[in-house]
Design an enzyme around this catalytic site. Structure first.
Site, PDB file in Angstrom:
ATOM      1  N   LYS A  29      14.816 -76.014  36.054  1.00 39.65           N
ATOM      2  CA  LYS A  29      15.596 -76.407  34.877  1.00 39.65           C
ATOM      3  C   LYS A  29      16.160 -75.134  34.242  1.00 39.65           C
ATOM      4  O   LYS A  29      15.408 -74.252  33.820  1.00 39.65           O
ATOM      5  CB  LYS A  29      14.742 -77.158  33.874  1.00 39.65           C
ATOM      6  CG  LYS A  29      15.515 -77.742  32.706  1.00 39.65           C
ATOM      7  CD  LYS A  29      16.415 -78.899  33.135  1.00 39.65           C
ATOM      8  CE  LYS A  29      15.660 -80.200  33.178  1.00 39.65           C
ATOM      9  NZ  LYS A  29      16.539 -81.361  33.471  1.00 39.65           N
ATOM     10  N   THR A  37      12.171 -81.327  37.282  1.00 36.80           N
ATOM     11  CA  THR A  37      12.735 -80.308  36.406  1.00 36.80           C
ATOM     12  C   THR A  37      12.560 -80.700  34.944  1.00 36.80           C
ATOM     13  O   THR A  37      12.430 -79.829  34.081  1.00 36.80           O
ATOM     14  CB  THR A  37      14.221 -80.068  36.712  1.00 36.80           C
ATOM     15  OG1 THR A  37      14.977 -81.230  36.390  1.00 36.80           O
ATOM     16  CG2 THR A  37      14.434 -79.712  38.174  1.00 36.80           C
ATOM     17  N   ASP A  38      12.558 -82.000  34.662  1.00 38.72           N
ATOM     18  CA  ASP A  38      12.336 -82.450  33.284  1.00 38.72           C
ATOM     19  C   ASP A  38      10.951 -82.058  32.800  1.00 38.72           C
ATOM     20  O   ASP A  38      10.769 -81.706  31.625  1.00 38.72           O
ATOM     21  CB  ASP A  38      12.529 -83.966  33.191  1.00 38.72           C
ATOM     22  CG  ASP A  38      12.562 -84.455  31.748  1.00 38.72           C
ATOM     23  OD1 ASP A  38      13.533 -84.127  31.044  1.00 38.72           O
ATOM     24  OD2 ASP A  38      11.607 -85.145  31.338  1.00 38.72           O
ATOM     25  N   PHE A  44      36.038 -36.600  33.337  1.00 36.88           N
ATOM     26  CA  PHE A  44      36.148 -37.167  34.682  1.00 36.88           C
ATOM     27  C   PHE A  44      37.248 -36.422  35.425  1.00 36.88           C
ATOM     28  O   PHE A  44      38.437 -36.608  35.161  1.00 36.88           O
ATOM     29  CB  PHE A  44      36.466 -38.666  34.627  1.00 36.88           C
ATOM     30  CG  PHE A  44      36.291 -39.346  35.968  1.00 36.88           C
ATOM     31  CD1 PHE A  44      35.077 -39.318  36.625  1.00 36.88           C
ATOM     32  CD2 PHE A  44      37.349 -40.012  36.562  1.00 36.88           C
ATOM     33  CE1 PHE A  44      34.907 -39.936  37.858  1.00 36.88           C
ATOM     34  CE2 PHE A  44      37.202 -40.628  37.803  1.00 36.88           C
ATOM     35  CZ  PHE A  44      35.972 -40.594  38.451  1.00 36.88           C
ATOM     36  N   ARG A  70      37.338 -37.800  27.160  1.00 32.99           N
ATOM     37  CA  ARG A  70      37.708 -39.216  27.186  1.00 32.99           C
ATOM     38  C   ARG A  70      36.667 -40.030  26.427  1.00 32.99           C
ATOM     39  O   ARG A  70      35.547 -39.572  26.173  1.00 32.99           O
ATOM     40  CB  ARG A  70      37.812 -39.738  28.613  1.00 32.99           C
ATOM     41  CG  ARG A  70      36.471 -39.771  29.345  1.00 32.99           C
ATOM     42  CD  ARG A  70      36.556 -40.516  30.655  1.00 32.99           C
ATOM     43  NE  ARG A  70      35.244 -40.575  31.308  1.00 32.99           N
ATOM     44  CZ  ARG A  70      34.966 -41.311  32.388  1.00 32.99           C
ATOM     45  NH1 ARG A  70      35.915 -42.044  32.945  1.00 32.99           N
ATOM     46  NH2 ARG A  70      33.750 -41.312  32.907  1.00 32.99           N
ATOM     47  N   GLN A 111      28.223 -42.458  36.421  1.00 34.29           N
ATOM     48  CA  GLN A 111      27.108 -42.411  37.367  1.00 34.29           C
ATOM     49  C   GLN A 111      26.058 -41.391  36.931  1.00 34.29           C
ATOM     50  O   GLN A 111      24.848 -41.651  36.978  1.00 34.29           O
ATOM     51  CB  GLN A 111      27.599 -42.072  38.786  1.00 34.29           C
ATOM     52  CG  GLN A 111      28.403 -43.174  39.453  1.00 34.29           C
ATOM     53  CD  GLN A 111      29.894 -43.043  39.235  1.00 34.29           C
ATOM     54  OE1 GLN A 111      30.336 -42.528  38.196  1.00 34.29           O
ATOM     55  NE2 GLN A 111      30.677 -43.509  40.197  1.00 34.29           N
ATOM     56  N   ASN A 114      32.799 -50.120  33.250  1.00 33.57           N
ATOM     57  CA  ASN A 114      33.439 -49.035  32.496  1.00 33.57           C
ATOM     58  C   ASN A 114      34.515 -49.659  31.608  1.00 33.57           C
ATOM     59  O   ASN A 114      35.544 -50.116  32.091  1.00 33.57           O
ATOM     60  CB  ASN A 114      34.045 -48.016  33.467  1.00 33.57           C
ATOM     61  CG  ASN A 114      34.263 -46.669  32.818  1.00 33.57           C
ATOM     62  OD1 ASN A 114      34.474 -46.586  31.610  1.00 33.57           O
ATOM     63  ND2 ASN A 114      34.214 -45.619  33.612  1.00 33.57           N
ATOM     64  N   HIS A 138      37.372 -49.357  29.725  1.00 34.51           N
ATOM     65  CA  HIS A 138      38.400 -48.331  29.622  1.00 34.51           C
ATOM     66  C   HIS A 138      39.137 -48.383  28.278  1.00 34.51           C
ATOM     67  O   HIS A 138      39.458 -49.463  27.770  1.00 34.51           O
ATOM     68  CB  HIS A 138      39.422 -48.497  30.752  1.00 34.51           C
ATOM     69  CG  HIS A 138      38.822 -48.377  32.119  1.00 34.51           C
ATOM     70  ND1 HIS A 138      38.263 -47.210  32.591  1.00 34.51           N
ATOM     71  CD2 HIS A 138      38.698 -49.279  33.125  1.00 34.51           C
ATOM     72  CE1 HIS A 138      37.822 -47.398  33.818  1.00 34.51           C
ATOM     73  NE2 HIS A 138      38.070 -48.645  34.172  1.00 34.51           N
TER      74      HIS A 138
END
Length: 297
Positions: A12, A57-58, A158, A175, A218, A244, A246
């Site tokens: 569930k 599942t109940d 970078f 950046r 990284q 990322n 941007h």
């Protein structure tokens, strides 16, 4: 042609369990999203439709709500372990139970300088979660945080990357670095002060994100993971998934306006997706700890 049943599980998903503690006039709230699943010897349910081994599942749903009252909700890891053990006890054909819990944090609304006794506002700062896989005689706990949106407005570079005839990205030594971080860590055992460990690991991740002068996302992730493993011997490994987010500098020159790194457009897609695992050389065998854990390499 031979045909056989492959891997399977059932359960569930996304039970929204909200527990209000009313023991005193100052209430407490625990707000969870709970998903449960069983795996094991359920071949007959698939091949012939025979349901004799199937715990509905109940029933799994009902147990999640009943245990919120009967057992209470402390650390979400403990709640998940308790549910997993119960499902294995109640389902002889089950060989494993998987319990995933997300917790949404609430803060008290401030009134006259004081937190109100019974009025709350949802807080940011990420969503705490855990995935517990319980087998007969063994339990595996992976905890973490998702939707942890962080940004540093400088201290990120970078450059020096590989280029070919299709490369248009300019190099930069300044950046914005931003991401909506997902981090999950596997514990070596279950003898853990869950809440304290979570609070300290989250704080350490944020501290390292801020402190590391980033030459790449990284590198930042590796530094964050290494710091966690160095400070927490109970953690075997930590995995990251980091889009990322941007931010591109807006060209305001058509309007005769200079823009020295102050106005950006936040692009939601496409985005770079960085994933990494940092692990101890002597980490234990993960077993089924990462069973059905989405979103990682």
């Amino acid at each position: 042609m031979a045909i056989h049943l492959g891997a399977n599980q059932y359960g569930k998903a996304e039970n929204r369990v909200v527990r209000i503690y009313r023991d005193t006039p100052r209430h407490e709230i625990r707000d969870l999203n709970v998903s449960t699943a069983l795996r094991g010897r359920f071949d007959a349910a698939h091949t012939t439709g025979e349901q004799g081994d199937v715990l509905p599942t109940d029933t799994q749903k009902n147990t999640a709500f009943a245990f919120a009252k009967e057992k209470g909700i402390g650390a979400i890891e403990e709640y998940a372990l308790t549910l997993g053990e119960r499902f294995l006890a109640a389902s002889p054909a089950a060989e494993g139970a998987r319990i995933e819990v997300e917790e949404y944090a609430w803060e008290r609304i401030e009134v006259d300088g004081q937190g109100h006794d019974h009025s709350f506002v949802r807080s940011g700062g990420g969503v705490r979660n855990t995935i517990v896989n319980v087998e007969r005689g063994q339990a595996y706990v992976v905890s973490g945080i998702s939707d942890l949106v962080v940004l540093k407005s400088t201290g990120s570079e970078f450059h020096g990357f590989l280029k070919d005839e299709y490369t248009t990205l300019p190099e930069t030594d300044d950046r914005i670095l931003a991401t909506s971080l997902v981090a999950r860590w596997r514990y070596e055992h279950t003898d853990v002060e869950w809440d304290k460990a979570y609070d300290r690991i989250k704080a350490l991740l944020l501290e390292q994100f801020a402190k590391i002068h980033s030459l790449a996302l990284q590198q930042t992730l590796y530094g964050m993971g290494s710091a966690v493993l160095e400070a927490h011997p109970e953690v075997a490994e930590i995995r990251f998934s980091a889009p990322n987010k941007h931010h591109f500098l807006v060209d305001l020159s058509p309007f005769g306006v200079e823009n020295p790194g102050e106005v950006f457009v936040a692009a939601d897609r496409p985005y770079g997706l960085i994933e990494a695992t940092v692990t101890r050389d002597d980490a234990s065998d993960p077993g089924s700890a990462w069973h059905a854990t989405p979103g990682f390499c």
